[in-house]
Design an enzyme around this catalytic site. Structure first.
Site, short mmCIF file in Angstrom:
data_model
loop_
_atom_site.label_atom_id
_atom_site.label_comp_id
_atom_site.label_asym_id
_atom_site.label_seq_id
_atom_site.Cartn_x
_atom_site.Cartn_y
_atom_site.Cartn_z
N GLU A 48 0.69 -1.23 -0.03
CA GLU A 48 0.03 -0.02 -0.03
C GLU A 48 1.02 1.15 0.07
OE1 GLU A 48 -3.06 -0.17 -0.54
OE2 GLU A 48 -3.48 -2.24 0.21
N ASN A 52 1.18 3.86 -2.96
CA ASN A 52 0.76 5.44 -2.83
C ASN A 52 1.83 6.09 -3.32
OD1 ASN A 52 -1.80 5.15 -1.61
ND2 ASN A 52 -1.00 5.43 0.24
N ARG A 106 -7.31 3.10 -7.33
CA ARG A 106 -7.17 2.77 -5.81
C ARG A 106 -8.39 3.01 -5.34
NH1 ARG A 106 -3.65 0.63 -3.56
NH2 ARG A 106 -2.60 2.11 -2.13
#
Lengths: 143, 101
Positions: A48, A52, A106
């Site tokens: 994650e 990002n 996302r």
């Protein structure tokens, strides 16, 4: 004397590196004798944070992502840093379902996953300077 | 990402192999959208038995396909997630809209 182990990984922000990055940190953490579920938690949280950085920190260019990790006692500390655009409102970015990515790439759940799967998540960021996500997880000693 | 497809009656089952993250999300999305367009009247089952890893990028892919099918009056299900994937899907609230078989 307690020996502290460390590692550092530098990668360009290419999506092909997401799998490599989470595998490396997961493998490093096996020194603490974690359960398979704990390794999966760590890999998911790292995935994650790295994703990002790839999507949000460097939206229009390839930049460098630095992943550093250390083991101290039974605790893993892992930091994912970039020198990208930074986050102007960290509190908002951490809200579940909040996303600035408009193309459903996302779900807005990245920080929620990190917070759930790790014991502690700290975000340091400044617009124009970059972001560091620091996460801690203590591995329970196996009976 | 590798996907195998089975069709029976009005149900298409897509078996996902490998890892579903941001890197593989786009090809997975495109493949599933083609499948949804090709079998116009079918419901979709995503069989995750052979999917070893998924992060929240996969949630975006699944919810996007669910919305498409739902707007057509079609249904979507997920099946056989491993423990890691089950945890990510549970946390995201996915099971409140998509049933696990």
């Amino acid at each position: 004397m307690e020996i502290k182990n460390t590692m550092e990984l530098r990668l360009p922000s290419l999506s092909i590196n997401e799998g490599f990055a989470r595998s490396v940190v997961g493998a490093f953490a096996t020194q603490l004798n974690p359960t398979l579920e704990e390794v999966a938690d760590i890999k998911t949280a790292v995935s994650e944070a790295v994703t990002n950085a790839i999507i949000h920190a460097y939206p229009d260019r390839i930049g460098e992502i630095v992943i550093s990790a250390s083991l101290s006692g039974q605790t893993l500390e892992v930091s994912i840093s970039d020198k990208g655009v930074g986050i102007s409102d960290i509190e908002q970015a951490r809200q579940p379902f909040f996303s600035t990515a408009g193309d459903e790439s996302r779900s807005g759940m990245g920080f929620t996953v990190m917070e759930t799967f790790m014991d502690e998540v700290t975000v340091i960021s400044a617009p124009g300077e970059g972001t560091t996500v620091r996460m801690l997880k203590t591995i329970k000693t196996q009976g | 990402m590798q996907i195998k497809v089975k069709q029976q009656d009005n149900v298409i089952t897509a078996l996902l192999y490998g890892e579903l993250d941001h890197h593989s999300a786009q090809e997975t999305r495109e493949y599933l959208d083609k499948l949804i367009a090709k079998f116009r009247n079918s419901d979709l089952v995503l069989d995750l038995k052979n999917l070893s890893f998924m992060d929240s990028s996969g949630i975006g892919v699944i919810i996007g396909r669910y919305k498409k099918l739902k707007s057509d009056g079609r249904r979507m299900y997920v099946a056989n997630p491993n423990r890691q994937i089950d945890k990510v899907m549970g946390l995201s609230g996915l099971y409140s809209i998509i049933k696990k078989l």
